[in-house]
Scaffold this active site. Structure first.
Site, PDB file in Angstrom:
ATOM      1  N   HIS A  18       0.842  -1.206   0.000  1.00 42.67           N
ATOM      2  CA  HIS A  18       0.000   0.000   0.000  1.00 42.67           C
ATOM      3  C   HIS A  18       0.879   1.258   0.000  1.00 42.67           C
ATOM      4  CE1 HIS A  18      -2.957  -2.774   2.286  1.00 42.67           C
ATOM      5  NE2 HIS A  18      -3.480  -2.586   1.089  1.00 42.67           N
ATOM      6  N   LYS A  42     -18.497  -5.430  10.572  1.00 41.42           N
ATOM      7  CA  LYS A  42     -17.281  -6.214  10.278  1.00 41.42           C
ATOM      8  C   LYS A  42     -16.099  -5.451  10.870  1.00 41.42           C
ATOM      9  CE  LYS A  42     -15.273  -7.448   6.243  1.00 41.42           C
ATOM     10  NZ  LYS A  42     -15.180  -7.297   4.793  1.00 41.42           N
ATOM     11  N   ARG A  91      -2.101  -6.041  -8.200  1.00 43.00           N
ATOM     12  CA  ARG A  91      -1.036  -7.034  -8.038  1.00 43.00           C
ATOM     13  C   ARG A  91      -1.087  -8.082  -9.138  1.00 43.00           C
ATOM     14  NH1 ARG A  91      -2.785  -8.139  -1.965  1.00 43.00           N
ATOM     15  NH2 ARG A  91      -4.702  -7.664  -3.074  1.00 43.00           N
ATOM     16  N   SER A 129      -2.791  -7.912   3.196  1.00 48.96           N
ATOM     17  CA  SER A 129      -3.163  -7.687   4.601  1.00 48.96           C
ATOM     18  C   SER A 129      -3.636  -9.002   5.224  1.00 48.96           C
ATOM     19  CB  SER A 129      -4.279  -6.650   4.689  1.00 48.96           C
ATOM     20  OG  SER A 129      -3.854  -5.432   4.146  1.00 48.96           O
TER      21      SER A 129
END
Ligand code: ADP
Length: 156
Positions: A18, A42, A91, A129
């Site tokens: 990031h 969440k 990516r 992550s």
């Protein structure tokens, strides 16, 4: 007119992948708002306020970068903060397919907001992550995946 880019994501946590995308974007925009999308149902792994503090520490010497928390449609939040661009990192081909659908849906909803994609550095391609969180659940060393200026465990 100032060119403002919103970099939305969960950033749970913010990785060097990031960070590299933001650093590449700094010369392209007048302001970059790293916007942490927060969903009350969440909660995530890192408390959202700590995610914000961690990113602010990483970019404390960079006046063009701001960090905010939001919980609404990304395109609506863009309008609120006057961002004309959404920044996203790519990516893999899987990222591309997912990002393409989101960007095109966002364009249906707000045609004036353009999504800009930057390609990750090859060495950052495997960093996610999700995997960093898995390593942290077992108290593993994640220092190679997170900015050297912070210790991720301090923000849990
Ligand atoms: P989201 O939950 O919206 O996918 P993330 O925090 O996982 O949010 O990612 C935010 C953005 O950063 C996405 O565009 C994602 O593709 C990109 N990204 C994630 N990891 C990397 C990486 N290692 N290199 C470059 N871009 C990345």
């Amino acid at each position: 007119m100032n060119k403002i880019a919103l970099f939305p994501g969960s950033f749970d946590p913010f990785t060097i992948g990031h960070e590299s995308i933001v650093k590449k974007a700094i010369p392209l925009f007048d302001e970059i708002i790293i916007a942490i999308g927060y969903n009350t149902s969440k909660k995530g792994f890192f408390p959202v306020e700590n995610r914000k503090k961690m990113i602010e520490t990483i970019f404390k010497e960079e006046p063009k970068v701001k960090v905010e928390i939001y919980s609404e449609l990304t395109v609506e939040y863009c309008k609120k903060v006057k961002a004309q661009y959404i920044l996203r990192g790519l990516r893999t081909a899987t990222d591309f397919e997912y990002e393409r659908a989101i960007a095109q849906m966002n364009r249906f909803m707000k045609s004036e907001v353009e999504t800009i994609f930057l390609l990750t550095e090859s060495e950052h391609t495997p960093i996610s992550s999700t995997i960093v969180r898995e390593i942290m659940k077992f108290k593993g060393d994640v220092s190679n995946f997170i900015s050297k200026s912070v210790n991720a465990y301090d923000y849990l």
